[in-house]
Scaffold this motif. Structure first.
Motif, mmCIF file in Angstrom:
data_model
loop_
_atom_site.group_PDB
_atom_site.id
_atom_site.type_symbol
_atom_site.label_atom_id
_atom_site.label_comp_id
_atom_site.label_asym_id
_atom_site.label_seq_id
_atom_site.Cartn_x
_atom_site.Cartn_y
_atom_site.Cartn_z
ATOM 1 N N ASN A 195 -8.669 -11.830 -11.685
ATOM 2 C CA ASN A 195 -9.429 -12.866 -10.975
ATOM 3 C C ASN A 195 -9.217 -14.237 -11.600
ATOM 4 O OD1 ASN A 195 -10.574 -10.979 -9.259
ATOM 5 N ND2 ASN A 195 -12.410 -10.713 -10.520
ATOM 6 N N ASP A 202 -15.191 -5.780 -10.498
ATOM 7 C CA ASP A 202 -14.781 -5.618 -9.103
ATOM 8 C C ASP A 202 -13.296 -5.272 -8.968
ATOM 9 O OD1 ASP A 202 -13.834 -8.065 -9.956
ATOM 10 O OD2 ASP A 202 -14.300 -9.122 -8.087
ATOM 11 N N HIS A 203 -12.552 -5.257 -10.070
ATOM 12 C CA HIS A 203 -11.139 -4.888 -10.008
ATOM 13 C C HIS A 203 -10.994 -3.431 -9.576
ATOM 14 C CE1 HIS A 203 -10.615 -8.553 -12.292
ATOM 15 N NE2 HIS A 203 -9.306 -8.394 -12.351
ATOM 16 N N GLN A 204 -10.055 -3.177 -8.687
ATOM 17 C CA GLN A 204 -9.741 -1.813 -8.274
ATOM 18 C C GLN A 204 -8.708 -1.230 -9.249
ATOM 19 O OE1 GLN A 204 -11.082 -0.049 -5.523
ATOM 20 N NE2 GLN A 204 -12.527 -1.766 -5.480
ATOM 21 N N ALA A 240 -13.367 0.849 -8.059
ATOM 22 C CA ALA A 240 -13.791 -0.351 -8.772
ATOM 23 C C ALA A 240 -14.158 0.028 -10.203
ATOM 24 C CB ALA A 240 -14.980 -1.002 -8.076
ATOM 25 N N SER A 243 -17.812 0.756 -10.628
ATOM 26 C CA SER A 243 -18.504 1.654 -9.691
ATOM 27 C C SER A 243 -19.297 2.753 -10.389
ATOM 28 C CB SER A 243 -17.493 2.278 -8.723
ATOM 29 O OG SER A 243 -16.556 3.091 -9.431
ATOM 30 N N SER A 277 -6.826 -7.162 -7.659
ATOM 31 C CA SER A 277 -7.919 -8.116 -7.470
ATOM 32 C C SER A 277 -7.949 -8.568 -6.021
ATOM 33 C CB SER A 277 -7.718 -9.343 -8.384
ATOM 34 O OG SER A 277 -8.516 -10.431 -7.929
ATOM 35 N N GLU A 278 -9.037 -8.279 -5.335
ATOM 36 C CA GLU A 278 -9.206 -8.731 -3.956
ATOM 37 C C GLU A 278 -9.317 -10.252 -3.900
ATOM 38 O OE1 GLU A 278 -9.568 -9.152 -0.013
ATOM 39 O OE2 GLU A 278 -9.121 -7.251 -1.025
ATOM 40 N N LYS A 279 -9.871 -10.851 -4.938
ATOM 41 C CA LYS A 279 -10.086 -12.298 -4.963
ATOM 42 C C LYS A 279 -8.770 -13.062 -4.922
ATOM 43 C CE LYS A 279 -12.121 -15.998 -7.772
ATOM 44 N NZ LYS A 279 -12.906 -16.313 -9.007
#
Length: 357
Positions: A195, A202-204, A240, A243, A277-279
Motif C-alpha cells: 500500500n 488488508d493485503h491478500q 487477508a 482476517s 494490494s487492492e489499493k
C-alpha cells in the motif's frame, strides 16, 4: 566436490580487506539500481540493506513498498534493527544460543531472550559490507566473517548478488564458502507494505504450504510440522492477512500474531507466496530455492522509528523471509544447514512485481 565458479569470486572477495567485526561504517556507501520501467532499489553497505524499493502502481505512480530509513546511519539505533538487512550467519532462531557439530558444542551470543536470533548481537546486519555495482542492474555485496564471529565456527566468505530485472523482479542470490564446518542460513529481512503506508492487514496473502512449524513460547520450533488445514495458518487460498490474526489460538498468542516458518510445497510452476494490494494494484510473487518461508506480520513494531513512509506503527509492514528452518542445527529431522570446506552454500530467491487491474 568441484568448486562452483562463484567460489572463485567469493574467495577473491575474502581478500578485499573487509572486517566483519567492525560495526557499520560512519559513512555508509549507498547504491541505487534502476530499470527502464522506473523501478529502483537502493542499498547501503551498512548491513547490505535494501533501503528502498520503488514499484509502479496501476496508475504508473511509484510506490515505496519497503520500510526503511532515509539516512543509513539510523539503522544502528533502530529499535527493530533488521529493516531490509542481509541476515547471517543464521537467519531466525537457534535455541539456547548453542548447537553441536561434529561432536563439539558451540556457544553463540544471546540476543533474543534465551536464544540467538539472526546471527547474534553483531550479526551481518550490523557489519560493513563491500558493495560493487555492475552496470545499472546488478549489485554484489561481499563480507568476510572471521572464525568465532558471534560464536560461529570457521571463516566464512559471503557474496550476495542483487539483480533488478527489466521485468520488475528483484533477484537475491547468496553464496558462501568456509574453511571449517559451520552452519549457514542467509536471507533478507525486508519489511514490505504494498500500500505504501498504513496497515498491512488488508493485503491478500497466499502461501504455498500445506504445513507450518508450531513453536514454543520463545518461538523455537517444537519439532514436527503441523497441517495448516483448519487453522489460522492456512493461506493456501488467498486470504487477508488480518482476517484471522485476532482469533484465539495458542500459536498466534506465542508470536503475538504471525511469526512462523511455513514448510513450502516444492513446485517449479507455483510461487512460494503471492501478496496483493487492492489499493495500489501491486502484486508480489516470491520464488525460492529454500525449503521454508518465515511470515512475520509486524507484531513488534511500536511506532518508535521515523521511517521514510512514516512511523513504524504496529503491523504497518510484513516480512516474508526465504530460508531454511529455525533451529535446524539442533533438530536433525530438519533440512541440514551444515556447510563444510570444499562445498558451496547457494540460495536464490526472486521477488517479482506486477500489476493486477
Amino acid at each position: 566436490m568441484k568448486y562452483h565458479p562463484i567460489v572463485l569470486l567469493i574467495i577473491a572477495a575474502a581478500f578485499c580487506g573487509c572486517n566483519s567485526r567492525k560495526r557499520a561504517s560512519a559513512e555508509p556507501v549507498m547504491i541505487t539500481l534502476k530499470n527502464a520501467s522506473g523501478m529502483s532499489a537502493t542499498f547501503c553497505s551498512n548491513g547490505a540493506r535494501l533501503m528502498s524499493l520503488l514499484v509502479p502502481d496501476r496508475n504508473g505512480k511509484l510506490v515505496e513498498v519497503v520500510a526503511g530509513f532515509e539516512n543509513p546511519l539510523d539503522y544502528d539505533s533502530a529499535t527493530e534493527p533488521y529493516f531490509g538487512a542481509t541476515i547471517g550467519r543464521y537467519g531466525n532462531r537457534i535455541a539456547g544460543g548453542k548447537f553441536r557439530l561434529d561432536g563439539k558444542e558451540f556457544k553463540l551470543s544471546l540476543n533474543n531472550g534465551p536464544n540467538t536470533l539472526h546471527g547474534g548481537k553483531t550479526g551481518f546486519q550490523y557489519q560493513s559490507w563491500e558493495l560493487s555495482q555492475q552496470g545499472d542492474s546488478v549489485l554484489i555485496c561481499s563480507l568476510v566473517s572471521p572464525d568465532g564471529d558471534n560464536g560461529f565456527p570457521g571463516k566464512l566468505s559471503v557474496r550476495v548478488t542483487y539483480t533488478l530485472t527489466s521485468s520488475n523482479s528483484l533477484l537475491m542470490e547468496y553464496g558462501a564458502v568456509t574453511d571449517q564446518p559451520t552452519v549457514v542460513n542467509l536471507t533478507n529481512h525486508a519489511f514490505f507494505n504494498l500500500n505504501g503506508s498504513g496497515s498491512i492487514l488488508d493485503h491478500q496473502l497466499m502461501i504455498n504450504a500445506n504445513s507450518f512449524l508450531p513453536v514454543d513460547s520463545t518461538l523455537i520450533p517444537l519439532g514436527s510440522p503441523a497441517p495448516v488445514k483448519g487453522t489460522p495458518f492456512d493461506f493456501r487460498i488467498s486470504e487477508a492477512i488480518g482476517s484471522r490474526i485476532g482469533v484465539k489460538d495458542q500459536q498466534l498468542r506465542f508470536g503475538k500474531g504471525y511469526d512462523h516458518n511455513f514448510v513450502l510445497n516444492k513446485s517449479k510452476l507455483m510461487p512460494a507466496a503471492v501478496v496483493y494490494s487492492e489499493k495500489t494494484g501491486i502484486e508480489m510473487k516470491i520464488f525460492t530455492s529454500e525449503p521454508g518461508l518465515q511470515f512475520y506480520s509486524g507484531n513488534f513494531m511500536k511506532g518508535e522509528n521515523q521511517l521514510r513512509s512514516g512511523k513504524d506503527d504496529f503491523r504497518t509492514a510484513f516480512c516474508l523471509e526465504t530460508q531454511h528452518f529455525p533451529d535446524s542445527p539442533n533438530q536433525p529431522k530438519f533440512p541440514s544447514t551444515v556447510l563444510r570446506p570444499g562445498h558451496t552454500y547457494h540460495s536464490k530467491s526472486i521477488y517479482a512485481f506486477s500489476i493486477e487491474k
